[in-house]
Scaffold this active site. Structure first.
Site, short mmCIF file in Angstrom:
data_model
loop_
_atom_site.label_atom_id
_atom_site.label_comp_id
_atom_site.label_asym_id
_atom_site.label_seq_id
_atom_site.Cartn_x
_atom_site.Cartn_y
_atom_site.Cartn_z
N TYR A 141 0.22 7.01 -10.41
CA TYR A 141 -1.03 7.74 -10.61
C TYR A 141 -0.89 9.25 -10.38
CZ TYR A 141 -3.53 3.22 -10.54
OH TYR A 141 -3.98 1.96 -10.81
N LYS A 210 7.59 -4.01 -4.39
CA LYS A 210 8.38 -4.82 -5.32
C LYS A 210 9.82 -4.27 -5.32
CE LYS A 210 8.53 -7.88 -8.78
NZ LYS A 210 8.18 -9.30 -8.72
N ASP A 243 3.51 -9.51 -6.46
CA ASP A 243 3.08 -10.66 -7.28
C ASP A 243 2.84 -11.89 -6.41
OD1 ASP A 243 5.80 -10.53 -6.78
OD2 ASP A 243 6.40 -11.35 -8.72
N ASP A 267 -4.23 -0.30 -5.40
CA ASP A 267 -5.48 -0.30 -6.18
C ASP A 267 -5.85 -1.73 -6.55
OD1 ASP A 267 -7.60 0.50 -7.72
OD2 ASP A 267 -6.39 1.31 -9.37
N ASP A 271 -8.83 -4.28 -4.73
CA ASP A 271 -9.93 -4.86 -5.51
C ASP A 271 -9.95 -6.38 -5.35
OD1 ASP A 271 -10.76 -2.42 -6.45
OD2 ASP A 271 -10.74 -2.98 -8.57
#
Ligand code: NAI
Ligand code: MG
Length: 372
Positions: A141, A210, A243, A267, A271
C-alpha cells in the site's frame, strides 16, 4: 486533568450521524473536553478541490487526538464532475484524506480490537477478544505502482531468468507493484504489539505473514519479531502464515490473542476479525503515531444510510472508548464501555443491522442514559 482538545472530524454521510452519538456520550460522562471542528470530506473537495484543506492540517498539528467519522471517496471521473465549475479541468486530483493523514502524521500503527460485546446477535461467539495491529504505511500500500512498465524496472526484470518472460511483454501489458518493508517499520509495529500485550496482560503475540513465499519482506518481519520477543520473556511469540491463519481465525477465534501483521495482510485479517464480532457497524479502530492519534469506526460513509437514522453508532462509541483510554480517562472509558455493553445485552434499543428497530440517536440516548 486538563481539558482534552479533540479534533472533531465528522466527514460525510453517516460519519455525521455517528459522531453525534460520541458527543452525547462524552457529555453524559462529564469529560472535560473541547471538540475543535476540523474540515474534511466531500464538500471540501467539491468547493475547494481538496478533501483535506491546508487549514485542517494546520489545525491538526496543534491537537493530540482526533475523532473521525467517515469520508466519501469516488472514482476520478465522478470526482472531477462534482468539482466547482471553476476548479474543473485544472488537473486537480482527489487523494484519500485518511491515507494522507496516516502518511503525514506517521500514524504507523492501526489498532483494531475485535472484542465481542456479549449478547450481540451478530457475534460468531461471545468469547472473542482479539487485538489486531496492522502496519499502516508500508508494504503493497506504499503506492509503488507502475503501469505502463517503466524502462528502469524492465531492466530489473531482465536480470533474472525467472522474471525475463515479463520483460518481453509490451509496457502497457504489465502492471507492477512493489512491496516495501523496512527494519524501522517492522520494529515500530512489532514493538507496539509486544508493548500492548504487556500493558494489557495478554499472553501471546502472533505475527501473521507469509515468509515461506515472501522470503525477504515477510522474512524481515518474522526475523525482527524473533529478535524483539527475547525482550518479552513473559509473552509467547507465534508465527502463522496468513492463509492458514484465516482458517484458524474462523475455526477458533476465541483462541486468538494479540495479532500483528503488515499492511495488506493486516487489512484483510482485521476485517475478518471484525466480522466475527458484529461487523462494520460495531468495529472501532485507532491510528496511532508518536504524537498524534486518530480514532474512527472502520465503516465508510454509507450513502445508502445517510440521514435515515439507521446507522449503528456502536463502532463510533467503541472508538470513543479507545480515545478516552489513550488520553488517560480510563474510568470514563470503562463507564462508556459498560453502558454500550448493557445496551446491547438488554437487546431492545438497537439499530436495524443488529435486529432492532431504533435510530442512531435513540441508541445514543439509551447509552447516555445508562452512563447516568
Ligand atoms: P460502507 O462501510 O460505507 O458501507 C458498506 C455497507 O455496510 C453498506 O451496506 C452500509 O449500509 C453498511 N454499514 C456501514 N456502516 C454501517 C453502520 N454504522 N451501521 C449499519 N450499517 C452500516 O462502505 P462502502 O459502501 O464500500 O463505501 C461507501 C463510501 O465510504 C465510499 O465513498 C467509500 O470510499 C467510503 N469509505 C470510507 C471509509 C473511511 O472513511 N475510513 C472506509 C470505507 C469506505
Ligand atoms: Mg479494510
Amino acid at each position: 486533568m486538563a481539558r482534552h482538545r479533540i479534533a472533531w472530524m465528522p466527514g460525510d454521510g453517516i460519519g455525521r450521524d455517528v459522531i453525534e452519538a460520541a458527543r452525547l456520550a462524552l457529555d453524559a460522562l462529564g469529560v472535560d473536553y473541547e471538540a475543535v471542528p476540523v474540515d474534511v470530506g466531500w464538500e471540501c473537495w467539491c468547493r475547494e478541490g481538496d478533501p483535506l484543506p491546508p487549514r485542517s492540517f494546520t489545525a491538526l498539528r496543534e491537537l493530540p487526538v482526533a475523532l473521525f467519522g467517515a469520508i466519501t471517496s469516488k472514482p476520478a471521473a465522478e470526482a472531477e464532475a462534482e468539482l466547482a465549475p471553476e476548479l474543473r479541468g485544472r488537473g486537480i486530483v482527489y487523494r484519500s484524506p485518511i491515507v494522507r493523514l496516516r502518511q503525514e502524521f506517521r500514524l504507523a500503527v492501526n489498532l483494531r480490537p475485535a472484542k465481542a460485546i456479549p449478547g450481540n446477535p451478530l457475534n460468531a461467539r461471545d468469547d472473542v477478544d482479539i487485538l489486531v495491529l496492522r502496519e499502516n504505511t508500508e508494504d503493497l500500500y506504499a503506492g509503488l505502482e507502475y503501469h505502463p512498465l517503466p524502462d528502469g524496472l524492465r531492466t530489473v526484470l531482465e536480470e533474472h531468468p525467472r522474471w525475463a518472460p515479463f520483460a518481453e511483454l509490451a509496457a502497457e501489458d504489465v502492471a507492477l507493484s512493489l512491496r516495501v518493508t523496512t527494519r524501522a517499520g517492522c520494529t515500530r509495529i512489532l514493538r507496539a504489539a509486544f508493548d500492548l500485550a504487556r500493558q494489557r496482560g495478554r499472553r501471546r503475540v502472533t505475527v501473521v505473514e507469509k515468509p515461506n513465499v515472501l522470503r525477504e519482506t515477510s522474512g524481515m518481519m518474522v526475523r525482527i519479531a524473533r529478535e524483539l520477543a527475547a525482550e518479552y520473556p513473559e509473552l509467547e511469540l507465534r508465527e502463522a502464515n496468513v492463509d492458514a491463519f484465516a482458517m484458524d481465525l474462523v475455526r477458533a477465534p476465541q483462541d486468538q490473542d494479540v495479532v500483528v501483521s503488515s499492511n495488506l495482510f493486516g487489512d484483510i485479517v482485521s476485517d475478518l476479525a471484525a466480522q466475527l464480532v458484529g461487523g462494520l457497524g460495531c468495529a472501532p479502530s485507532a491510528n496511532l503515531g508518536a504524537d498524534f492519534a486518530l480514532f474512527e469506526p472502520i465503516h465508510g460513509s454509507a450513502p445508502d444510510l445517510a440521514g435515515t437514522g439507521r446507522a449503528n453508532p456502536i463502532g463510533m462509541l467503541a472508538s470513543t472508548v479507545m480515545l478516552l483510554e489513550h488520553v488517560g480517562e480510563s474510568e470514563a472509558a470503562q463507564r462508556l464501555e459498560r453502558a454500550v455493553h448493557e445496551t446491547v445485552a438488554a437487546g431492545e434499543i438497537l439499530t436495524p443491522d443488529m435486529g432492532g428497530t431504533h435510530t442512531t440517536s435513540r441508541v445514543a440516548a439509551e447509552v447516555a442514559r445508562r452512563i447516568g
